[in-house]
Design an enzyme around this catalytic site. Structure first.
Site, mmCIF file in Angstrom:
data_model
loop_
_atom_site.group_PDB
_atom_site.id
_atom_site.type_symbol
_atom_site.label_atom_id
_atom_site.label_comp_id
_atom_site.label_asym_id
_atom_site.label_seq_id
_atom_site.Cartn_x
_atom_site.Cartn_y
_atom_site.Cartn_z
ATOM 1 N N ILE A 150 48.567 11.843 -71.989
ATOM 2 C CA ILE A 150 48.597 12.876 -72.772
ATOM 3 C C ILE A 150 50.289 12.541 -73.699
ATOM 4 C CG2 ILE A 150 50.044 14.269 -70.918
ATOM 5 C CD1 ILE A 150 48.417 16.317 -72.586
ATOM 6 N N THR B 19 51.174 29.622 -65.021
ATOM 7 C CA THR B 19 51.463 29.601 -63.424
ATOM 8 C C THR B 19 51.926 31.576 -62.467
ATOM 9 O OG1 THR B 19 53.062 29.886 -61.044
ATOM 10 C CG2 THR B 19 52.507 27.938 -63.100
ATOM 11 N N SER C 264 62.114 27.297 -60.395
ATOM 12 C CA SER C 264 61.583 25.658 -59.744
ATOM 13 C C SER C 264 61.691 25.335 -60.904
ATOM 14 C CB SER C 264 60.093 24.942 -58.899
ATOM 15 O OG SER C 264 59.568 24.952 -59.547
ATOM 16 N N TYR D 37 60.211 22.598 -61.951
ATOM 17 C CA TYR D 37 58.302 22.663 -62.492
ATOM 18 C C TYR D 37 57.742 23.922 -63.600
ATOM 19 C CZ TYR D 37 53.634 24.169 -61.699
ATOM 20 O OH TYR D 37 52.629 24.866 -61.631
ATOM 21 N N HIS D 38 58.592 25.022 -62.387
ATOM 22 C CA HIS D 38 58.636 26.400 -63.415
ATOM 23 C C HIS D 38 58.850 26.861 -64.928
ATOM 24 C CE1 HIS D 38 57.061 27.613 -58.720
ATOM 25 N NE2 HIS D 38 55.627 28.128 -59.910
ATOM 26 N N LYS E 208 56.417 25.465 -67.225
ATOM 27 C CA LYS E 208 55.836 25.648 -67.066
ATOM 28 C C LYS E 208 56.338 27.148 -68.488
ATOM 29 C CE LYS E 208 52.164 24.406 -65.355
ATOM 30 N NZ LYS E 208 50.604 24.039 -65.537
ATOM 31 N N ASN F 55 45.315 26.056 -48.634
ATOM 32 C CA ASN F 55 45.124 24.491 -47.985
ATOM 33 C C ASN F 55 45.512 24.796 -46.823
ATOM 34 O OD1 ASN F 55 43.059 25.963 -50.311
ATOM 35 N ND2 ASN F 55 44.257 24.248 -51.009
#
Ligand SMILES: NC(=O)c1ccc[n+]([C@@H]2O[C@H](COP(=O)([O-])OP(=O)(O)OC[C@H]3O[C@@H](n4cnc5c(N)ncnc54)[C@H](O)[C@@H]3O)[C@@H](O)[C@H]2O)c1
Ligand SMILES: [Zn+2]
Lengths: 437, 508
Positions: free
Chosen positions: B160, B229, B273, B275-276, B279, B334
């Protein structure tokens, strides 16, 4: 007996959109428009009636075809596509009668900026569409002309959004648009071996919508700017005239008049309040929300349609009840007053003004307002009337027509209307009338 | 009325990606403008001029006057009207959700295209982990999709970040909706070290930013369905409701004896985090581009996904979607099921009272189709909180333990371990997740018990159980938010799992 010459005669048509008879007369007398004044001396100037409704799309479509809206099919800037509530914007492809430049295919025509001629279609000559035109590519025939127009910074229309943020910027763009239009006319005048040359200046109409008050009020900040624009138009008219030959005929005309707006009046608002019009979501203002309880609805500027069963997907008025609804509507609209003033001057029934095979698509009623009231369909409007930044509006009775030619002098009707022009053009070109008359 | 709930029946060409918004006219001034301005004020006589790319014969018209229900191009499908042969591009199509969605959409007759650069496969490999449900190479996946399900997917291997190639592909396909999954989805991965934090933020933030420019230039009418998220919001300790991205009209800020409306403003974000954070940064970039360029987007604040099942991925072994259980890429439910299968105590972090929103894989797919079917308004930045219910991590572990022991005869224990993250492990939580059910008629179809049962069925197969065993050592976290690298230690082993009451998962 009239002697008909065989030689093709050249004809020049200059349109000035929305210029009233009164204004052209006054500005030529006061010296703002000297070239126009001398043209008036040579020819005949008359007040002219516009179409009903008095909007450019209907007026110009009538001018170039010589036909009634029920023959050429353009009833307004908007229409509902048959048997739907899809609000469409009819364009040149929807015009059902041929414009004058197709009457005699041997004559070569240059047609610049006539409203409602988008998308451009092929002809013997050149055509650059006027408002509403969505892109220069499809507004130009032949396409080879596009790079030229780009070089000239040609614009179909002034960006009307500009005026909402700055009148100065709007005037600047108006000026640039006019200059580019003049460049385009010069180029085509010189490079095409034409027989008919038509150019329409639409800037006059835009200017008058925003600054009619400046015209009427000499102390207005933009009074001089308003006059300056008209003297530029006059110079263009003078230049064109100076380029014509002895034998050439000249028509100068407008499509409708102008006057000061006192109030915008929203017809749908009255229709809603009186229970003629019901929307599924009252706030939405979309034609697709017309509910089956609706008996009548309006399209711009003041066209009223009966919501007939069988004609519209949710139509509910039975054929035999149509007259009753019409009478009720007439009673409603002839009674409305705003601050003590009657709003509607005349209510036309379809049968009075629309003649031709397309009359099933014509509005059932068209309203004509008293002075100062600008009628709008206004489906989204929350109030019955209001005022916005526009200070000028169209008038129906006060367009003008000026013909200067060297042929017989009974060519000018006593009470001309936009429907006479194509006929006059036909006679000036070769002494013939328009076909299939 | 049809038997289906046609949530999108009143949407009009205004929302349709097949429309070309050509300009505006204001008939009060006989004025036209080829610039569409966002101020489409309600009481004005300004009209938008539109042309239908699919049916040019309609001419130029007001796009608000044909509804989906009236348009022959929008056809009745199980999740609302769908554009006939609609072109949907999935970015990150090789991933857990991307692949599942590709088959789900293909099955509905949608023309699916997609890109992936296999980042996820490489990141997992780099950590020494693997997907415990084996997945095929892309070429084999595509072949199986065609031969088993009759679904042809137009795939291209593209990063991307390679804007030129992405633009070329988008221009070629002219997608009518773009689902953007192509980001690194892992919080712990972004907390490993500076390299990883930077990689995640670059990949996610800059990848999305570049995409927005491409959409502006090539497909401005296409709707962007972008994955965010629930973790963007954090869990505010005041317990105030977690709205769907934007304050409702009647929200009020009171301070110093004065009051202001907060309606329409973005709600605070408190990411948990790096990562967050990526977002959250995406959220702002997408929000701004809707504002500047009239792009239209749904930002999907997705709860934690769990599960393995849709009819399409279950149709053939080669069509399975990935399933990870390691500390970086495994998601909580999971992981619990995999742990239960090999007799590894289910590890809950800290008190285990963290409350999170969840949604089963299949329900998430349903949501995505509904969003695709009902595009936002031009310029609209819409947000949905996508979850079917929420519950504490601890009660989830208990549900997994119960199903594992009662239905599959496994001995399942639960342990509390040190929490390597910086987060409140006891906190209030009041997520609002009304948009999907109310505006898009979403109804969860899969109960947690049902999906957990299906996961046990698959993961207890010997070959898969074997693959879990092989990576057992990667289950307990060693990536601490503090930067330390050491295994977490056990705080408590809960032997006596209390199974009643059973329904601890609050389904809306
Ligand atoms: N799975 C969840 O529980 C969950 C929860 C909330 C949000 N999300 C979000 O949903 C999206 C999809 O999640 P997933 O679980 O399917 O993750 P995933 O890693 O399986 O899928 C993402 C896909 O994008 C690809 N990708 C990453 N960077 C790329 C790049 N630069 N160019 C091309 N392709 C690239 C990866 O290779 C991968 O196949 C992510 O954005 C994630 O943050 C997931
Ligand atoms: Zn006008």
């Amino acid at each position: 007996m009239i002697f008909i010459k065989n030689r093709k005669r050249r004809l020049v048509i200059i349109g000035v959109d929305g210029v009233p008879y009164r204004l052209i007369r006054d500005l030529s007398q006061t010296g703002i428009m000297p070239h126009t004044a001398s043209l008036i001396k040579q020819g005949i100037l008359r007040q002219m009636a516009s179409s009903i409704p008095e909007v450019s799309s209907v007026a110009w479509s009538s001018i170039i075809t010589g036909k009634n809206p029920a023959e050429h099919g353009i009833f307004g800037f908007t229409d509902l596509a048959p048997a739907t509530y899809r609000l469409s914007f009819p364009n040149f492809s929807d015009l059902k009668a041929p414009p004058f430049w197709y009457h005699d295919p041997k004559r070569r025509s240059v047609i610049i900026n006539v409203p409602s001629t988008y998308p451009a279609e092929s002809l013997n000559g050149v055509l650059i569409s006027g408002f509403v035109a969505l892109d220069i590519e499809r507004a130009t025939y032949p396409k080879t002309l596009i790079p030229r127009l780009m070089d000239m910074d040609y614009r179909i229309d002034v960006d009307s959004q500009k005026a909402h943020s700055s009148l100065d910027l709007f005037l600047k763009h108006l000026d640039q648009t006019l200059k580019a239009r003049i460049k385009a006319y010069r180029y085509l005048w010189e490079n095409i071996d034409w027989d008919t040359f038509m150019v329409v200046f639409t800037e006059t109409d835009r200017l008058s919508h925003f600054l009619w008050d400046a015209y009427e009020d000499p102390s207005h900040k933009y009074h001089q700017a308003f006059l300056r624009h008209f003297s530029q138009i006059d110079e263009a008219i003078g230049e064109i005239k100076s380029r014509t030959n002895e034998d050439d005929s000249i028509i100068l005309l407008s499509d409708h008049g102008f006057e000061r707006t006192e109030k915008n009046v929203y017809i749908s608002s009255y229709l809603k309040n009186e229970g003629f019009l019901k929307l599924k979501k009252p706030s939405s203002g979309n034609y697709s929300d017309i509910d089956h309880h609706t008996r009548a609805f309006a399209l711009d500027p003041a066209r009223i349609y009966i919501h007939l069963k069988g004609k519209y997907p949710r139509g509910s008025v039975e054929k035999e009840d149509r007259d009753k609804v019409i009478c009720d509507l007439e009673a409603l609209f002839s009674s409305i007053e705003i601050q003590g003033k009657k709003v509607i001057k005349r209510i036309y029934r379809k049968e009075e003004i629309f003649f031709g095979p397309l009359s099933p698509y014509a509005p059932d009623l068209v309203l004509l307002p008293h002075q100062g009231f600008d009628l709008k369909a206004g489906l989204k409007a929350k109030e019955p009337y209001g005022k916005d930044i526009f200070t000028g509006k169209h008038t129906q009775h006060d367009a003008f027509l000026l013909v200067s030619d060297h042929s017989d002098d009974d060519i000018m009707p006593n009470n001309p209307s936009v429907f006479d022009i194509a006929h006059i053009i036909g006679r000036l070109c070769n002494g013939n009338t328009t076909p299939n008359d | 009325m049809s038997a289906y709930s046609m949530h999108n029946q009143d949407k009009t060409c205004w929302n349709c990606p097949a429309i070309d918004l050509a300009g505006m006219v204001d008939f009060r001034a006989c004025g036209q403008s080829l610039q569409i301005s966002k101020a489409r004020s309600d009481d004005s006589d300004t009209y938008i001029l539109a042309r239908c790319k699919r049916n040019p014969g309609l001419g130029v018209y007001d796009p608000t006057t044909i509804t989906f229900a009236e348009c022959p191009e929008w056809i009745e499908r199980p999740y609302g009207y769908l554009l006939r042969d609609m072109r949907v591009m999935i970015l990150g199509i090789d991933g857990y959700l991307g692949w599942t969605l590709a088959l789900w959409l293909g099955n509905l007759g949608i023309k699916v295209s997609g890109i992936d650069n296999y980042n996820r496969r490489n990141w997992v490999k780099e950590r020494g982990a693997h997907t415990v449900v084996p997945i095929s190479r892309m070429s084999e996946r595509l072949h199986a999709a065609t031969s088993v399900l009759g679904i042809d997917i137009n795939f291209r291997e593209i990063d991307i970040m390679d804007r030129a190639r992405l633009a070329e592909f988008i221009d070629e396909v002219k997608p009518e909706a773009i689902v953007h999954y192509a980001e690194c989805p892992s919080a712990p991965y972004s907390m490993i070290d500076a390299e990883h934090a930077i990689l995640v933020q670059e990949n996610n933030v800059l990848g999305t930013l570049g995409l927005l420019f491409i959409m502006r230039d090539l497909v401005p009418e296409t709707s962007l369905i972008k994955l965010g998220t629930m973790g963007e919001y954090g869990t505010p300790l005041t317990g105030r409701p977690i709205f769907e991205g934007i304050f409702p009209a009647d929200a009020i800020l009171k301070w110093d004896n004065r009051e202001w409306s907060l309606g329409g403003e973005l709600t605070p974000r408190d990411p948990v985090s790096f990562y967050h954070v990526s977002k959250v940064q995406d959220t702002f970039n997408v929000y701004e581009s809707c504002k500047y360029w009239w792009l239209r987007s749904y930002d999907v604040m997705q709860g934690v996904i769990y599960g393995i099942h849709t009819d399409q991925v279950a149709a053939d072994e080669r069509l399975r979607t990935r399933f990870d259980i390691d500390e970086w890429f495994g998601t909580v439910i999971n992981r619990f099921v995999a742990q239960a299968v090999i007799g590894f105590p289910l590890s809950i972090y800290g008190a285990g009272e963290q409350l999170r929103g969840f949604i089963a894989l299949e329900d998430a797919m349903q949501c995505m189709v509904r969003l695709i079917a009902s595009p936002p308004d031009p310029g609209q930045y819409g947000v949905v909180n996508q979850m079917s219910g929420y519950c504490s991590i601890r009660s989830l572990a208990e549900t997994v333990a119960e199903i594992g022991s009662q239905e599959f005869g496994l001995t399942v224990r639960i342990q509390r371990v040190e929490n390597p993250r910086v987060e409140a492990d006891i906190h209030p939580f009041e997520p609002i997740y009304d948009n999907l059910p109310k505006e898009f008629a979403f109804q969860p179809k899969v109960s947690p018990e049902m999906e957990i049962y299906r996961m046990f069925e698959l993961l207890t197969q010997p070959s898969i159980k074997q693959r879990i065993e092989e990576k057992k050592h990667l289950i307990l976290p060693r990536t601490w938010w503090s930067g330390q690298k050491k295994p977490v230690e056990t705080l408590e082993v809960i032997d006596e799992v209390e199974y009643a009451p059973r329904a601890k998962v609050y389904l809306s």
